[in-house]
Design a protein around this motif. Structure first.
Motif, PDB file in Angstrom:
ATOM      1  N   PRO A  57       0.798  -1.234   0.000  1.00 27.62           N
ATOM      2  CA  PRO A  57       0.000   0.000   0.000  1.00 27.62           C
ATOM      3  C   PRO A  57       0.829   1.282   0.000  1.00 27.62           C
ATOM      4  N   GLN A  58       2.105   1.224   0.421  1.00 29.37           N
ATOM      5  CA  GLN A  58       2.890   2.440   0.463  1.00 29.37           C
ATOM      6  C   GLN A  58       3.289   2.944  -0.930  1.00 29.37           C
ATOM      7  N   TYR A  59       3.238   2.054  -1.923  1.00 32.05           N
ATOM      8  CA  TYR A  59       3.659   2.464  -3.259  1.00 32.05           C
ATOM      9  C   TYR A  59       2.457   2.929  -4.078  1.00 32.05           C
ATOM     10  N   ARG A  60       2.522   4.172  -4.525  1.00 38.61           N
ATOM     11  CA  ARG A  60       1.414   4.774  -5.281  1.00 38.61           C
ATOM     12  C   ARG A  60       1.695   4.804  -6.788  1.00 38.61           C
ATOM     13  N   TYR A  61       2.964   5.057  -7.158  1.00 34.81           N
ATOM     14  CA  TYR A  61       3.273   5.260  -8.577  1.00 34.81           C
ATOM     15  C   TYR A  61       4.406   4.348  -9.053  1.00 34.81           C
ATOM     16  N   PHE A  62       4.276   3.927 -10.303  1.00 31.02           N
ATOM     17  CA  PHE A  62       5.343   3.227 -11.013  1.00 31.02           C
ATOM     18  C   PHE A  62       5.737   4.151 -12.151  1.00 31.02           C
ATOM     19  N   GLU A  63       6.969   4.644 -12.109  1.00 24.17           N
ATOM     20  CA  GLU A  63       7.378   5.771 -12.959  1.00 24.17           C
ATOM     21  C   GLU A  63       8.438   5.327 -13.956  1.00 24.17           C
ATOM     22  N   PHE A  64       8.230   5.686 -15.230  1.00 22.43           N
ATOM     23  CA  PHE A  64       9.065   5.200 -16.326  1.00 22.43           C
ATOM     24  C   PHE A  64      10.120   6.193 -16.814  1.00 22.43           C
ATOM     25  N   GLY A  65      10.278   7.328 -16.149  1.00 21.87           N
ATOM     26  CA  GLY A  65      11.257   8.295 -16.636  1.00 21.87           C
ATOM     27  C   GLY A  65      10.708   9.142 -17.768  1.00 21.87           C
ATOM     28  N   THR A  66      11.568  10.013 -18.314  1.00 23.39           N
ATOM     29  CA  THR A  66      11.144  10.939 -19.358  1.00 23.39           C
ATOM     30  C   THR A  66      11.287  10.322 -20.743  1.00 23.39           C
ATOM     31  N   SER A  67      10.608  10.937 -21.712  1.00 28.57           N
ATOM     32  CA  SER A  67      10.587  10.418 -23.085  1.00 28.57           C
ATOM     33  C   SER A  67      10.743  11.586 -24.060  1.00 28.57           C
ATOM     34  N   MET A  68      11.956  12.101 -24.148  1.00 29.48           N
ATOM     35  CA  MET A  68      12.211  13.260 -24.992  1.00 29.48           C
ATOM     36  C   MET A  68      13.015  12.865 -26.226  1.00 29.48           C
ATOM     37  N   ALA A  69      12.766  13.572 -27.334  1.00 21.55           N
ATOM     38  CA  ALA A  69      13.510  13.349 -28.571  1.00 21.55           C
ATOM     39  C   ALA A  69      14.928  13.902 -28.427  1.00 21.55           C
ATOM     40  N   LYS A  70      15.750  13.701 -29.451  1.00 17.93           N
ATOM     41  CA  LYS A  70      17.159  14.079 -29.374  1.00 17.93           C
ATOM     42  C   LYS A  70      17.364  15.563 -29.092  1.00 17.93           C
ATOM     43  N   ASP A  71      16.447  16.415 -29.599  1.00 18.95           N
ATOM     44  CA  ASP A  71      16.615  17.849 -29.383  1.00 18.95           C
ATOM     45  C   ASP A  71      16.184  18.278 -27.988  1.00 18.95           C
ATOM     46  N   ASP A  72      15.652  17.344 -27.203  1.00 14.70           N
ATOM     47  CA  ASP A  72      15.220  17.576 -25.818  1.00 14.70           C
ATOM     48  C   ASP A  72      14.081  18.590 -25.730  1.00 14.70           C
ATOM     49  N   THR A  73      13.405  18.831 -26.853  1.00 15.54           N
ATOM     50  CA  THR A  73      12.251  19.726 -26.878  1.00 15.54           C
ATOM     51  C   THR A  73      10.989  18.965 -27.253  1.00 15.54           C
ATOM     52  N   ALA A  74      11.038  18.261 -28.385  1.00 15.71           N
ATOM     53  CA  ALA A  74       9.906  17.428 -28.792  1.00 15.71           C
ATOM     54  C   ALA A  74       9.878  16.145 -27.967  1.00 15.71           C
ATOM     55  N   ILE A  75       8.698  15.566 -27.851  1.00 17.16           N
ATOM     56  CA  ILE A  75       8.596  14.279 -27.164  1.00 17.16           C
ATOM     57  C   ILE A  75       8.849  13.148 -28.157  1.00 17.16           C
ATOM     58  N   ASN A  76       9.312  12.039 -27.635  1.00 20.97           N
ATOM     59  CA  ASN A  76       9.420  10.816 -28.413  1.00 20.97           C
ATOM     60  C   ASN A  76       8.046  10.144 -28.349  1.00 20.97           C
ATOM     61  N   GLU A  77       7.221  10.412 -29.350  1.00 24.16           N
ATOM     62  CA  GLU A  77       5.823   9.998 -29.281  1.00 24.16           C
ATOM     63  C   GLU A  77       5.662   8.488 -29.187  1.00 24.16           C
ATOM     64  N   GLY A  78       6.504   7.749 -29.917  1.00 22.26           N
ATOM     65  CA  GLY A  78       6.410   6.299 -29.856  1.00 22.26           C
ATOM     66  C   GLY A  78       6.705   5.758 -28.472  1.00 22.26           C
ATOM     67  N   LEU A  79       7.733   6.328 -27.824  1.00 19.68           N
ATOM     68  CA  LEU A  79       8.101   5.883 -26.487  1.00 19.68           C
ATOM     69  C   LEU A  79       7.031   6.251 -25.473  1.00 19.68           C
ATOM     70  N   VAL A  80       6.474   7.459 -25.611  1.00 18.21           N
ATOM     71  CA  VAL A  80       5.400   7.873 -24.708  1.00 18.21           C
ATOM     72  C   VAL A  80       4.205   6.939 -24.841  1.00 18.21           C
ATOM     73  N   MET A  81       3.831   6.626 -26.074  1.00 10.90           N
ATOM     74  CA  MET A  81       2.678   5.738 -26.281  1.00 10.90           C
ATOM     75  C   MET A  81       2.935   4.341 -25.729  1.00 10.90           C
ATOM     76  N   GLN A  82       4.187   3.892 -25.851  1.00 11.59           N
ATOM     77  CA  GLN A  82       4.530   2.579 -25.303  1.00 11.59           C
ATOM     78  C   GLN A  82       4.324   2.559 -23.790  1.00 11.59           C
ATOM     79  N   LYS A  83       4.766   3.607 -23.122  1.00 11.85           N
ATOM     80  CA  LYS A  83       4.619   3.689 -21.665  1.00 11.85           C
ATOM     81  C   LYS A  83       3.162   3.874 -21.268  1.00 11.85           C
TER      82      LYS A  83
END
Length: 332
Positions: free
Chosen positions: A282-308
Protein backbone atom coordinates in the motif's frame (compact mmCIF):
# COMPACT_ATOMS: atom_id res chain seq x y z
CA UNK A 1 5.86 35.29 8.89
CA UNK A 2 6.25 39.06 8.61
CA UNK A 3 9.74 40.14 9.58
CA UNK A 4 11.07 36.60 9.50
CA UNK A 5 14.60 36.30 8.15
CA UNK A 6 16.10 33.12 6.75
CA UNK A 7 19.77 32.42 7.34
CA UNK A 8 21.50 30.70 4.42
CA UNK A 9 24.46 28.42 5.16
CA UNK A 10 26.54 26.59 2.60
CA UNK A 11 26.65 22.84 3.24
CA UNK A 12 29.93 21.26 4.35
CA UNK A 13 30.72 17.72 5.42
CA UNK A 14 30.28 18.63 9.08
CA UNK A 15 26.56 19.16 8.36
CA UNK A 16 26.01 15.65 6.98
CA UNK A 17 24.11 14.21 9.96
CA UNK A 18 21.86 17.24 10.25
CA UNK A 19 21.25 17.24 6.51
CA UNK A 20 20.31 13.55 6.36
CA UNK A 21 18.07 13.74 9.43
CA UNK A 22 16.11 16.56 7.77
CA UNK A 23 15.75 14.65 4.49
CA UNK A 24 14.36 11.62 6.32
CA UNK A 25 11.56 13.71 7.85
CA UNK A 26 10.87 16.08 4.94
CA UNK A 27 7.58 16.11 3.08
CA UNK A 28 9.42 15.74 -0.24
CA UNK A 29 12.63 13.99 0.73
CA UNK A 30 13.96 10.93 -1.10
CA UNK A 31 17.13 8.86 -0.74
CA UNK A 32 18.68 10.72 -3.69
CA UNK A 33 19.03 13.74 -1.39
CA UNK A 34 20.93 11.81 1.29
CA UNK A 35 24.61 12.70 1.35
CA UNK A 36 25.56 9.06 0.89
CA UNK A 37 24.00 9.27 -2.56
CA UNK A 38 24.84 12.87 -3.48
CA UNK A 39 28.49 12.59 -2.59
CA UNK A 40 29.33 9.44 -4.57
CA UNK A 41 30.14 11.66 -7.58
CA UNK A 42 31.54 14.62 -5.65
CA UNK A 43 34.60 14.59 -7.90
CA UNK A 44 32.41 15.63 -10.87
CA UNK A 45 30.60 18.57 -9.31
CA UNK A 46 31.43 21.61 -7.21
CA UNK A 47 28.82 21.11 -4.51
CA UNK A 48 27.16 24.33 -3.39
CA UNK A 49 24.18 22.92 -1.51
CA UNK A 50 22.46 25.31 0.89
CA UNK A 51 20.78 24.96 4.27
CA UNK A 52 18.17 27.48 5.37
CA UNK A 53 17.50 28.26 9.03
CA UNK A 54 14.50 30.24 10.28
CA UNK A 55 14.63 33.19 12.69
CA UNK A 56 14.61 30.74 15.63
CA UNK A 57 17.70 28.97 14.29
CA UNK A 58 15.75 25.85 13.27
CA UNK A 59 16.61 24.12 10.00
CA UNK A 60 13.69 24.88 7.65
CA UNK A 61 14.81 23.70 4.21
CA UNK A 62 17.61 22.25 2.11
CA UNK A 63 18.63 23.10 -1.44
CA UNK A 64 20.75 20.42 -3.15
CA UNK A 65 22.89 22.34 -5.65
CA UNK A 66 26.18 22.72 -7.44
CA UNK A 67 27.91 25.70 -8.98
CA UNK A 68 29.24 26.11 -12.51
CA UNK A 69 30.65 28.89 -14.67
CA UNK A 70 28.76 29.89 -17.78
CA UNK A 71 30.39 30.70 -21.11
CA UNK A 72 31.03 34.26 -19.99
CA UNK A 73 32.71 33.08 -16.80
CA UNK A 74 29.88 34.12 -14.47
CA UNK A 75 28.92 31.91 -11.51
CA UNK A 76 25.67 29.96 -11.86
CA UNK A 77 23.86 27.87 -9.24
CA UNK A 78 22.14 24.71 -10.50
CA UNK A 79 19.79 22.32 -8.78
CA UNK A 80 22.32 19.53 -8.38
CA UNK A 81 23.10 18.28 -11.89
CA UNK A 82 23.95 14.82 -10.59
CA UNK A 83 20.34 14.27 -9.48
CA UNK A 84 17.17 13.50 -11.42
CA UNK A 85 15.25 16.30 -9.71
CA UNK A 86 15.86 19.03 -7.17
CA UNK A 87 14.34 22.13 -5.66
CA UNK A 88 13.79 22.92 -2.01
CA UNK A 89 13.50 20.00 0.40
CA UNK A 90 10.87 21.16 2.88
CA UNK A 91 9.83 20.26 6.40
CA UNK A 92 6.36 18.85 6.95
CA UNK A 93 5.17 21.93 8.88
CA UNK A 94 6.49 24.43 6.36
CA UNK A 95 4.22 27.41 5.57
CA UNK A 96 3.73 28.79 2.07
CA UNK A 97 4.90 32.26 3.15
CA UNK A 98 8.11 30.75 4.51
CA UNK A 99 8.99 29.40 1.09
CA UNK A 100 8.82 32.95 -0.24
CA UNK A 101 11.35 33.94 2.43
CA UNK A 102 13.52 31.05 1.30
CA UNK A 103 13.53 32.14 -2.32
CA UNK A 104 14.37 35.74 -1.37
CA UNK A 105 17.07 34.67 1.06
CA UNK A 106 18.77 32.39 -1.47
CA UNK A 107 18.56 35.05 -4.20
CA UNK A 108 20.20 37.57 -1.87
CA UNK A 109 22.87 35.05 -0.86
CA UNK A 110 23.64 34.35 -4.52
CA UNK A 111 23.88 38.06 -5.30
CA UNK A 112 26.24 38.64 -2.37
CA UNK A 113 28.40 35.72 -3.49
CA UNK A 114 28.74 36.75 -7.11
CA UNK A 115 26.21 34.44 -8.79
CA UNK A 116 24.30 35.67 -11.83
CA UNK A 117 21.78 32.89 -12.41
CA UNK A 118 19.90 30.26 -10.46
CA UNK A 119 18.68 27.17 -12.35
CA UNK A 120 15.94 25.47 -10.38
CA UNK A 121 14.83 21.91 -11.30
CA UNK A 122 11.47 21.22 -9.72
CA UNK A 123 10.66 17.87 -8.12
CA UNK A 124 7.87 15.98 -9.96
CA UNK A 125 4.74 15.76 -7.85
CA UNK A 126 4.76 11.94 -7.80
CA UNK A 127 7.69 12.16 -5.37
CA UNK A 128 5.89 14.33 -2.82
CA UNK A 129 4.89 12.60 0.40
CA UNK A 130 2.59 15.54 1.12
CA UNK A 131 1.56 18.35 -1.24
CA UNK A 132 4.70 20.45 -1.73
CA UNK A 133 4.14 22.85 -4.62
CA UNK A 134 4.82 26.07 -2.76
CA UNK A 135 7.77 26.63 -5.05
CA UNK A 136 5.47 26.83 -8.11
CA UNK A 137 3.81 29.92 -6.72
CA UNK A 138 7.00 31.61 -5.62
CA UNK A 139 8.83 30.89 -8.86
CA UNK A 140 6.07 32.82 -10.58
CA UNK A 141 6.24 35.63 -8.02
CA UNK A 142 10.03 35.84 -8.37
CA UNK A 143 9.75 36.22 -12.13
CA UNK A 144 11.39 32.90 -13.03
CA UNK A 145 11.18 31.82 -16.65
CA UNK A 146 10.55 28.26 -17.70
CA UNK A 147 13.80 26.85 -19.07
CA UNK A 148 12.61 23.35 -19.92
CA UNK A 149 9.69 20.98 -19.54
CA UNK A 150 10.10 17.23 -19.97
CA UNK A 151 7.40 14.57 -20.18
CA UNK A 152 7.57 11.77 -17.64
CA UNK A 153 5.13 8.86 -17.58
CA UNK A 154 3.80 7.32 -14.37
CA UNK A 155 1.25 4.62 -13.60
CA UNK A 156 -1.08 5.06 -10.63
CA UNK A 157 -0.85 1.68 -8.92
CA UNK A 158 -4.02 2.35 -6.93
CA UNK A 159 -6.08 2.80 -10.07
CA UNK A 160 -7.49 -0.68 -10.51
CA UNK A 161 -9.32 0.42 -13.65
CA UNK A 162 -6.20 1.61 -15.48
CA UNK A 163 -6.08 0.60 -19.12
CA UNK A 164 -3.34 -1.77 -20.26
CA UNK A 165 -2.92 -2.28 -23.99
CA UNK A 166 -4.36 -5.66 -24.99
CA UNK A 167 -1.24 -6.63 -26.92
CA UNK A 168 0.87 -6.22 -23.79
CA UNK A 169 -1.46 -8.54 -21.91
CA UNK A 170 -1.21 -11.01 -24.78
CA UNK A 171 2.62 -10.99 -24.67
CA UNK A 172 2.56 -11.35 -20.90
CA UNK A 173 0.23 -14.34 -20.93
CA UNK A 174 2.17 -16.01 -23.74
CA UNK A 175 5.53 -15.72 -21.95
CA UNK A 176 4.05 -16.91 -18.67
CA UNK A 177 2.70 -20.02 -20.38
CA UNK A 178 6.07 -20.66 -22.02
CA UNK A 179 7.86 -20.59 -18.67
CA UNK A 180 9.47 -17.15 -18.59
CA UNK A 181 10.06 -15.84 -15.09
CA UNK A 182 10.92 -12.66 -13.20
CA UNK A 183 13.57 -12.33 -10.51
CA UNK A 184 13.24 -9.39 -8.12
CA UNK A 185 16.55 -8.67 -6.42
CA UNK A 186 18.69 -10.21 -9.17
CA UNK A 187 22.48 -9.76 -9.32
CA UNK A 188 23.30 -6.48 -11.05
CA UNK A 189 25.92 -8.20 -13.21
CA UNK A 190 23.20 -10.37 -14.80
CA UNK A 191 21.68 -7.24 -16.37
CA UNK A 192 24.48 -4.72 -16.77
CA UNK A 193 26.10 -6.26 -19.83
CA UNK A 194 22.77 -6.26 -21.68
CA UNK A 195 22.36 -2.59 -20.81
CA UNK A 196 25.85 -1.52 -21.86
CA UNK A 197 25.70 -3.50 -25.11
CA UNK A 198 22.38 -1.91 -26.02
CA UNK A 199 23.48 1.65 -25.30
CA UNK A 200 26.72 1.19 -27.21
CA UNK A 201 25.06 -0.37 -30.26
CA UNK A 202 22.07 1.96 -30.47
CA UNK A 203 23.46 5.29 -29.29
CA UNK A 204 27.25 4.87 -29.05
CA UNK A 205 26.79 5.74 -25.38
CA UNK A 206 27.29 4.28 -21.91
CA UNK A 207 25.15 4.26 -18.75
CA UNK A 208 25.36 7.42 -16.65
CA UNK A 209 26.60 5.25 -13.78
CA UNK A 210 29.48 2.86 -14.17
CA UNK A 211 28.97 -0.71 -13.02
CA UNK A 212 31.28 -0.02 -10.06
CA UNK A 213 29.31 3.09 -9.09
CA UNK A 214 25.97 1.34 -9.30
CA UNK A 215 27.29 -1.60 -7.30
CA UNK A 216 28.56 0.81 -4.65
CA UNK A 217 25.22 2.65 -4.49
CA UNK A 218 23.25 -0.58 -4.38
CA UNK A 219 25.33 -1.76 -1.44
CA UNK A 220 24.80 1.57 0.31
CA UNK A 221 21.05 1.68 -0.40
CA UNK A 222 19.96 -1.98 -0.68
CA UNK A 223 16.29 -1.21 0.01
CA UNK A 224 16.15 1.57 -2.57
CA UNK A 225 18.15 0.26 -5.53
CA UNK A 226 17.07 -3.15 -6.82
CA UNK A 227 17.88 -5.04 -10.01
CA UNK A 228 15.09 -7.12 -11.56
CA UNK A 229 15.44 -9.46 -14.53
CA UNK A 230 13.31 -11.59 -16.81
CA UNK A 231 14.58 -15.05 -17.71
CA UNK A 232 13.74 -17.39 -20.56
CA UNK A 233 12.66 -20.97 -19.77
CA UNK A 234 16.30 -22.15 -19.89
CA UNK A 235 17.31 -19.52 -17.29
CA UNK A 236 18.96 -17.07 -19.69
CA UNK A 237 18.54 -13.41 -18.69
CA UNK A 238 16.89 -11.66 -21.65
CA UNK A 239 16.10 -8.29 -20.08
CA UNK A 240 16.00 -6.32 -16.91
CA UNK A 241 15.70 -3.05 -15.08
CA UNK A 242 17.33 -1.19 -12.20
CA UNK A 243 14.65 0.24 -9.93
CA UNK A 244 15.07 3.33 -7.74
CA UNK A 245 12.51 2.95 -4.97
CA UNK A 246 11.47 5.92 -2.87
CA UNK A 247 8.77 6.22 -0.19
CA UNK A 248 5.85 5.85 -2.58
CA UNK A 249 7.28 5.77 -6.11
CA UNK A 250 9.08 3.02 -8.02
CA UNK A 251 11.21 4.31 -10.92
CA UNK A 252 12.78 2.37 -13.79
CA UNK A 253 16.19 4.06 -13.72
CA UNK A 254 17.58 1.72 -16.39
CA UNK A 255 15.74 -0.74 -18.61
CA UNK A 256 17.04 -2.90 -21.45
CA UNK A 257 16.59 -6.21 -23.29
CA UNK A 258 18.77 -8.60 -25.25
CA UNK A 259 17.92 -9.40 -28.90
CA UNK A 260 15.87 -12.38 -27.70
CA UNK A 261 14.19 -10.20 -25.11
CA UNK A 262 13.21 -7.67 -27.76
CA UNK A 263 11.91 -10.38 -30.08
CA UNK A 264 9.70 -11.87 -27.36
CA UNK A 265 8.63 -8.53 -25.81
CA UNK A 266 10.11 -9.67 -22.52
CA UNK A 267 10.17 -6.15 -21.08
CA UNK A 268 6.38 -5.89 -21.33
CA UNK A 269 6.21 -9.10 -19.32
CA UNK A 270 8.69 -7.74 -16.78
CA UNK A 271 6.97 -4.35 -16.34
CA UNK A 272 3.51 -5.84 -15.87
CA UNK A 273 4.89 -8.34 -13.37
CA UNK A 274 6.63 -5.59 -11.40
CA UNK A 275 3.56 -3.36 -11.35
CA UNK A 276 1.52 -6.29 -10.09
CA UNK A 277 4.13 -6.96 -7.41
CA UNK A 278 4.38 -3.40 -6.10
CA UNK A 279 0.61 -2.94 -6.22
CA UNK A 280 0.46 -5.38 -3.32
CA UNK A 281 2.26 -2.90 -1.05
CA UNK A 282 0.00 0.00 0.00
CA UNK A 283 2.89 2.44 0.46
CA UNK A 284 3.66 2.46 -3.26
CA UNK A 285 1.41 4.77 -5.28
CA UNK A 286 3.27 5.26 -8.58
CA UNK A 287 5.34 3.23 -11.01
CA UNK A 288 7.38 5.77 -12.96
CA UNK A 289 9.07 5.20 -16.33
CA UNK A 290 11.26 8.30 -16.64
CA UNK A 291 11.14 10.94 -19.36
CA UNK A 292 10.59 10.42 -23.08
CA UNK A 293 12.21 13.26 -24.99
CA UNK A 294 13.51 13.35 -28.57
CA UNK A 295 17.16 14.08 -29.37
CA UNK A 296 16.62 17.85 -29.38
CA UNK A 297 15.22 17.58 -25.82
CA UNK A 298 12.25 19.73 -26.88
CA UNK A 299 9.91 17.43 -28.79
CA UNK A 300 8.60 14.28 -27.16
CA UNK A 301 9.42 10.82 -28.41
CA UNK A 302 5.82 10.00 -29.28
CA UNK A 303 6.41 6.30 -29.86
CA UNK A 304 8.10 5.88 -26.49
CA UNK A 305 5.40 7.87 -24.71
CA UNK A 306 2.68 5.74 -26.28
CA UNK A 307 4.53 2.58 -25.30
CA UNK A 308 4.62 3.69 -21.66
CA UNK A 309 1.02 4.86 -21.77
CA UNK A 310 0.17 1.33 -22.93
CA UNK A 311 0.85 0.21 -19.34
CA UNK A 312 -1.80 2.62 -18.09
CA UNK A 313 0.58 5.52 -17.57
CA UNK A 314 -0.08 9.23 -17.95
CA UNK A 315 1.95 12.42 -18.07
CA UNK A 316 3.84 14.08 -15.22
CA UNK A 317 5.54 17.35 -16.13
CA UNK A 318 9.19 17.86 -15.11
CA UNK A 319 9.91 21.59 -15.13
CA UNK A 320 13.12 23.57 -14.84
CA UNK A 321 13.30 27.33 -14.29
CA UNK A 322 15.85 30.12 -14.44
CA UNK A 323 16.04 33.07 -12.07
CA UNK A 324 18.29 36.00 -13.02
CA UNK A 325 20.28 37.25 -10.04
CA UNK A 326 20.88 40.98 -10.30
CA UNK A 327 20.25 42.76 -7.02
CA UNK A 328 18.95 42.07 -3.51
CA UNK A 329 15.30 41.07 -3.42
CA UNK A 330 14.34 42.52 -0.02
CA UNK A 331 11.73 44.81 -1.51
CA UNK A 332 10.26 42.33 -3.99
Amino acid sequence: MEGAVMKVVRYTACHAKEWDAFVEKAKNGTFLFLRGYMDYHSDRFVDHSLMLYDFKGKLAALLPANEVRNEGGAKVLHSHKGLTYGGFVLGRKCHTAEVGEMFRAVADYLCENGFRQWHYKQMPTVYHLLPAEEDSYWLWRMGARTEHCAVMTAVDLRNKERHTASRKKTYCNKLRREGYGVEIGAPLADFWQILTDNLRERFDAAPVHTFEEMTFLQQRFPENIICCTVKSPDGTVVGGTVLFITHRTVRTQYISASPEGKRTNALDFLMLALMEHFSEFPQYRYFEFGTSMAKDDTAINEGLVMQKEGFGGSCVACRSYVLEIQEPTNNQ
